[in-house]
Design a protein around this motif. Structure first.
Motif, mmCIF file in Angstrom:
data_model
loop_
_atom_site.group_PDB
_atom_site.id
_atom_site.type_symbol
_atom_site.label_atom_id
_atom_site.label_comp_id
_atom_site.label_asym_id
_atom_site.label_seq_id
_atom_site.Cartn_x
_atom_site.Cartn_y
_atom_site.Cartn_z
ATOM 1 N N LEU A 97 0.786 -1.240 0.000
ATOM 2 C CA LEU A 97 0.000 0.000 0.000
ATOM 3 C C LEU A 97 0.814 1.284 0.000
ATOM 4 O O LEU A 97 0.259 2.364 -0.232
ATOM 5 C CB LEU A 97 -0.937 0.020 1.228
ATOM 6 N N LEU A 98 2.114 1.221 0.245
ATOM 7 C CA LEU A 98 2.848 2.476 0.468
ATOM 8 C C LEU A 98 3.889 2.798 -0.598
ATOM 9 O O LEU A 98 4.584 3.801 -0.492
ATOM 10 C CB LEU A 98 3.507 2.454 1.861
ATOM 11 N N HIS A 100 4.497 4.139 -3.992
ATOM 12 C CA HIS A 100 3.881 4.881 -5.093
ATOM 13 C C HIS A 100 4.934 5.771 -5.736
ATOM 14 O O HIS A 100 6.048 5.901 -5.240
ATOM 15 C CB HIS A 100 2.707 5.712 -4.552
ATOM 16 N N PRO A 174 -7.758 12.488 0.892
ATOM 17 C CA PRO A 174 -8.692 11.385 0.616
ATOM 18 C C PRO A 174 -8.204 10.406 -0.444
ATOM 19 O O PRO A 174 -8.734 9.299 -0.537
ATOM 20 C CB PRO A 174 -9.957 12.106 0.144
ATOM 21 N N ASP A 175 -7.212 10.793 -1.236
ATOM 22 C CA ASP A 175 -6.837 9.962 -2.380
ATOM 23 C C ASP A 175 -5.586 9.131 -2.170
ATOM 24 O O ASP A 175 -5.084 8.514 -3.114
ATOM 25 C CB ASP A 175 -6.663 10.857 -3.619
ATOM 26 N N ILE A 176 -5.050 9.137 -0.959
ATOM 27 C CA ILE A 176 -3.854 8.331 -0.692
ATOM 28 C C ILE A 176 -4.071 7.486 0.564
ATOM 29 O O ILE A 176 -4.853 7.851 1.441
ATOM 30 C CB ILE A 176 -2.592 9.221 -0.506
ATOM 31 N N PRO A 177 -3.378 6.349 0.656
ATOM 32 C CA PRO A 177 -3.504 5.525 1.859
ATOM 33 C C PRO A 177 -2.899 6.237 3.077
ATOM 34 O O PRO A 177 -1.818 6.828 2.992
ATOM 35 C CB PRO A 177 -2.675 4.278 1.528
ATOM 36 N N PRO A 200 -12.250 5.017 3.101
ATOM 37 C CA PRO A 200 -11.672 3.879 2.368
ATOM 38 C C PRO A 200 -10.151 3.934 2.292
ATOM 39 O O PRO A 200 -9.524 2.943 1.918
ATOM 40 C CB PRO A 200 -12.291 4.006 0.965
ATOM 41 N N ASN A 201 -9.564 5.069 2.649
ATOM 42 C CA ASN A 201 -8.098 5.201 2.580
ATOM 43 C C ASN A 201 -7.415 4.912 3.907
ATOM 44 O O ASN A 201 -6.195 5.017 4.010
ATOM 45 C CB ASN A 201 -7.699 6.594 2.087
ATOM 46 N N ASP A 227 -10.961 -3.415 0.143
ATOM 47 C CA ASP A 227 -10.006 -3.053 -0.895
ATOM 48 C C ASP A 227 -8.566 -3.072 -0.350
ATOM 49 O O ASP A 227 -7.653 -3.615 -0.987
ATOM 50 C CB ASP A 227 -10.402 -1.653 -1.390
#
Lengths: 360, 360
Positions: A97-98, A100, A174-177, A200-201, A227
């Motif tokens: 998840l981290l 990117h 909101p758009d990143i974990p 959800p993040n 997810d």
């Protein structure tokens, strides 16, 4: 560097865990273990599971354990991921998840394994300075990072952010974990697990090594929407299908079912922490307000390295992190009241010696 | 693919382990577990270790376990690496020793987790075909590969290479790591552990899940010279400092000390394997000569998928690998004699039905 090594190996800077000395009669206040033993029900469950069935592989999904944890935290079992310690869970989180294109962000003072995992998995990162009080500043995380992780309460400071502060961070990114490592949360901070339904993040990690007194059993957990859990399961099933042995699954399940034991132990640790904080302050220490099972303390006069060494001569082991912003502090695990008193008495004697009042 | 996932996750093709059904009265011959329970001394050691000390972290180096294993195999303790299952050990091996500019080579039929780890860690690889008898051909490994790995006895064929053959391979490829995965070696093949003293490029992996009946406890081992073990320790300390819990360390140590139990169990499995092989041949199966605790068998007339399904209806579970060279075979774990007889009787009935002699 050996010709047989993968080139990566030479670049690693392994994590250095707190020492596990085999000395007897030690006051061991260096690795944040719980001074009280695990739930007797956990021990009974382990003994019951030590039978011929150990010839068989364990449940690869740790179903019963996830169900017990789900009931406790009022989430669904499929929103839970389990691993062989929260270190393993976090390692898989870094992979899954981290990583990117944009760098991961974490505080300049936090769990010191984070940069090690970045090195192992090739995750680029940026350190975000704590404020002058050594607190995490939610607004300091840059808008262009690829993901965020920190411990709450933070380590080794013990400072905790309120849930509402973390919710503000989740809304701002909101758009990143966003991963909240809640290893110490049960000692007085607010868990963000209730936020996973709405965000959800958000991924939250827990361990059974601290508030549930099972450091010797190695169990970690992660909580999040399907997810995120799905990503962790995909990595786990590409790494090791059966991470938790039968005994760990049985013991951890029983530990979650014994709520009374858990509540009693953590209440005792919290009360001892407050007494320890008071007695250190009376000795002249600056002690950060802690919501964890350790305190982070510095003395305005005496060097932390000297104090650590002098304590060790008295068979009392505490931890120090030799980095610019933390080198002046001792991180002291909250032991039993008797251990905390032995520490305070030893420090009192050491300070008196150092001030020339007595022979070394 | 989720926007929160590291891009790697979407590319993974996770390993599919043999199922672990919770049905009762099952004849479970699908994941190569030992039909006999672990050493009673291992169970006693686990029960003794289930005490308040579980609040403390385990020995991160598993010192006592490594000493017991070293005594058994007549190597030094510092030539041994331990992990949470041989799958974890192998995963760390792929990271630490098998990722080079030139591709890793392994047989086209071998442990099917190898390509999965290649995917997880970005290791390029080349598959080397087995010969027409499904045997590994030492001379088929290309001169320009970056490393070599295979299982001996190989899985799922059960074929074993002699130690002298592997020594010939080590001499032919002195400049690259050669990993021999000896998960099944105790059932009749020759271990290459005695070769590590002479070959700095040799790493050997073992598991306690098969011959020591501890699949439920998750312990794997690697043997090699310090240079190779050092690479594994560096990766481990960048991943998870304490991979083996206290109970696993205690149980595994006792299991290694109980040589009699080990010798008795493996002798029984070997004898049952020979009887199972005979009875399958009498039913018309081609059975590869196995040195493992499973047999790999195909019937010249009846499709393996049909046989697997029909056995399942009789609560007997065996494994099949749906790849071109293996899809016609069943991999059948050697159970107790009673289980093997139940399997043979069931197959006899199924074959008769399929041949139209009775009602389905």
């Amino acid at each position: 560097m050996s010709r047989f090594w993968s080139p990566l190996v030479d670049t690693l800077k392994p994590y250095v865990a707190g020492e596990q000395p085999q000395m007897r009669d030690l006051v061991k206040l260096n690795t944040n273990e719980n001074p009280y033993g695990p739930s007797p029900r956990a021990l009974a469950a382990i003994k019951a599971a030590a039978d011929d069935a150990l010839r068989l592989y364990p449940d690869p999904m740790s179903t019963k354990l996830r169900e017990a944890v789900a009931a406790h935290h009022r989430v669904k079992a499929d929103q839970i991921f389990v691993g062989n310690s929260s270190d393993e869970v976090l390692a898989l989180v870094f992979q899954a998840l981290l990583k990117h294109e944009r760098p991961l962000a974490f505080p300049d003072v936090t769990y010191s394994f984070y940069p090690v995992w970045c090195g192992l998995y090739g995750v680029s990162y940026r350190e975000v300075p704590l404020d002058g009080e050594l607190r995490i500043d939610i607004d300091a995380f840059p808008g262009d990072c690829g993901a965020i992780i920190f411990a709450n309460p933070n380590a080794p400071t013990g400072h905790a952010l309120a849930r509402a502060e973390i919710e503000r961070l989740l809304k701002a990114h909101p758009d990143i974990p966003v991963v909240i490592d809640e290893a110490y949360v049960d000692f007085g901070a607010e868990s963000t697990i209730p936020l996973i339904a709405a965000y959800p993040n958000l991924l939250v990690t827990h361990t059974l090594s601290k508030s549930r007194s099972l450091a010797g059993l190695r169990i970690g957990l992660a909580f999040g929407q399907r997810d995120l859990i799905d990503a962790l399961e995909r990595v786990k099933d590409s790494f090791n299908s059966y991470p938790l042995d039968r005994l760990a699954q049985a013991g951890a399940t029983a530990a979650y079912e014994d709520v009374d034991w858990f509540e009693q132990c953590r209440a005792k640790v919290i009360a001892s922490r407050e007494r320890l904080t008071d007695s250190l302050r009376k000795l002249g220490f600056d002690v950060l307000p802690s919501k964890a099972n350790f305190v982070f303390a510095r003395h305005p006069v005496h060097a932390a390295a000297d104090l650590q060494r002098a304590l060790r001569e008295k068979a009392i082991i505490v931890r120090r992190f030799d980095k610019p912003r933390t080198k002046d502090f001792l991180r002291i695990t909250v032991g039993t009241d008797a251990e905390c008193e032995r520490l305070a008495a030893a420090l009192k004697e050491i300070l008196r010696w150092n001030e020339g009042a007595g022979p070394r």
